[in-house]
Motif scaffolding. Sequence first.
Motif, mmCIF file in Angstrom:
data_model
loop_
_atom_site.group_PDB
_atom_site.id
_atom_site.type_symbol
_atom_site.label_atom_id
_atom_site.label_comp_id
_atom_site.label_asym_id
_atom_site.label_seq_id
_atom_site.Cartn_x
_atom_site.Cartn_y
_atom_site.Cartn_z
ATOM 1 N N ARG A 123 -13.173 29.843 -19.657
ATOM 2 C CA ARG A 123 -13.790 30.956 -18.919
ATOM 3 C C ARG A 123 -12.734 31.444 -17.958
ATOM 4 N NH1 ARG A 123 -18.310 28.707 -16.367
ATOM 5 N NH2 ARG A 123 -19.571 29.051 -18.229
ATOM 6 N N THR A 149 -12.906 37.089 -33.044
ATOM 7 C CA THR A 149 -11.593 36.920 -33.672
ATOM 8 C C THR A 149 -11.356 35.444 -33.932
ATOM 9 O OG1 THR A 149 -10.734 38.860 -32.520
ATOM 10 C CG2 THR A 149 -9.134 37.305 -33.422
ATOM 11 N N ILE A 162 -11.995 33.817 -30.445
ATOM 12 C CA ILE A 162 -11.629 34.549 -29.241
ATOM 13 C C ILE A 162 -12.642 35.654 -29.026
ATOM 14 C CG2 ILE A 162 -9.864 35.945 -28.120
ATOM 15 C CD1 ILE A 162 -7.806 34.446 -29.832
ATOM 16 N N GLY A 163 -13.232 35.671 -27.842
ATOM 17 C CA GLY A 163 -14.204 36.699 -27.531
ATOM 18 C C GLY A 163 -15.393 36.643 -28.477
ATOM 19 N N GLY A 164 -15.733 37.820 -29.001
ATOM 20 C CA GLY A 164 -16.911 37.906 -29.846
ATOM 21 C C GLY A 164 -16.707 37.463 -31.270
ATOM 22 N N ASN A 194 -20.731 32.350 -21.109
ATOM 23 C CA ASN A 194 -19.846 33.489 -21.332
ATOM 24 C C ASN A 194 -18.393 33.039 -21.438
ATOM 25 O OD1 ASN A 194 -19.841 32.692 -18.650
ATOM 26 N ND2 ASN A 194 -19.363 34.739 -17.885
ATOM 27 N N SER A 235 -14.664 32.863 -22.898
ATOM 28 C CA SER A 235 -13.776 33.829 -23.539
ATOM 29 C C SER A 235 -13.150 33.268 -24.809
ATOM 30 C CB SER A 235 -12.683 34.270 -22.564
ATOM 31 O OG SER A 235 -12.016 33.135 -22.035
ATOM 32 N N VAL A 236 -12.965 31.973 -24.837
ATOM 33 C CA VAL A 236 -12.367 31.336 -26.016
ATOM 34 C C VAL A 236 -13.104 30.021 -26.267
ATOM 35 C CG1 VAL A 236 -10.265 30.447 -27.098
ATOM 36 C CG2 VAL A 236 -10.115 32.298 -25.405
ATOM 37 N N ARG A 237 -13.365 29.759 -27.537
ATOM 38 C CA ARG A 237 -13.950 28.485 -27.975
ATOM 39 C C ARG A 237 -13.029 27.900 -29.038
ATOM 40 N NH1 ARG A 237 -17.678 32.283 -26.956
ATOM 41 N NH2 ARG A 237 -19.614 31.720 -25.869
#
Length: 114
Positions: free
Chosen positions: A98, A55, A51-53, A29, A31-33
């Motif tokens: 995370r 962006t 970003i998230g799901g 989970n 939050s940013v990759r």
Amino acid sequence: VQLQASGGGLVQPGGSLRLSCAASRRPFNFSVRSWYRQAPGLQRELVASIIGGGTLNYADSVKGRFTISRDKGGSTVSLQMNDLKPEDTAVYYCKVSRGPVDYWGLGTQVTVSS
């Protein structure tokens, strides 16, 4: 969390490479990759991030050539690099976050040269 990056190598200008970075264990989970790169003598710079799901953000220098993506389970982030240029030569690092905690992978070398 350990991150394993792969896919670097030597490619001619105009060629393509695909980098992948896999997280070692759940939960995924993040939050940013992100993918960063660092060329010799230069500071590490952000190349692309999710970003998230979903962006997406890209450095101006790679827009239209690089595509960042994640797998459905969230464990892997990839960077498709097309139309590579000599100035893309660098060590590429993946990072996941995370909350306030960042996890970095070991770098993978990308060399663009004829």
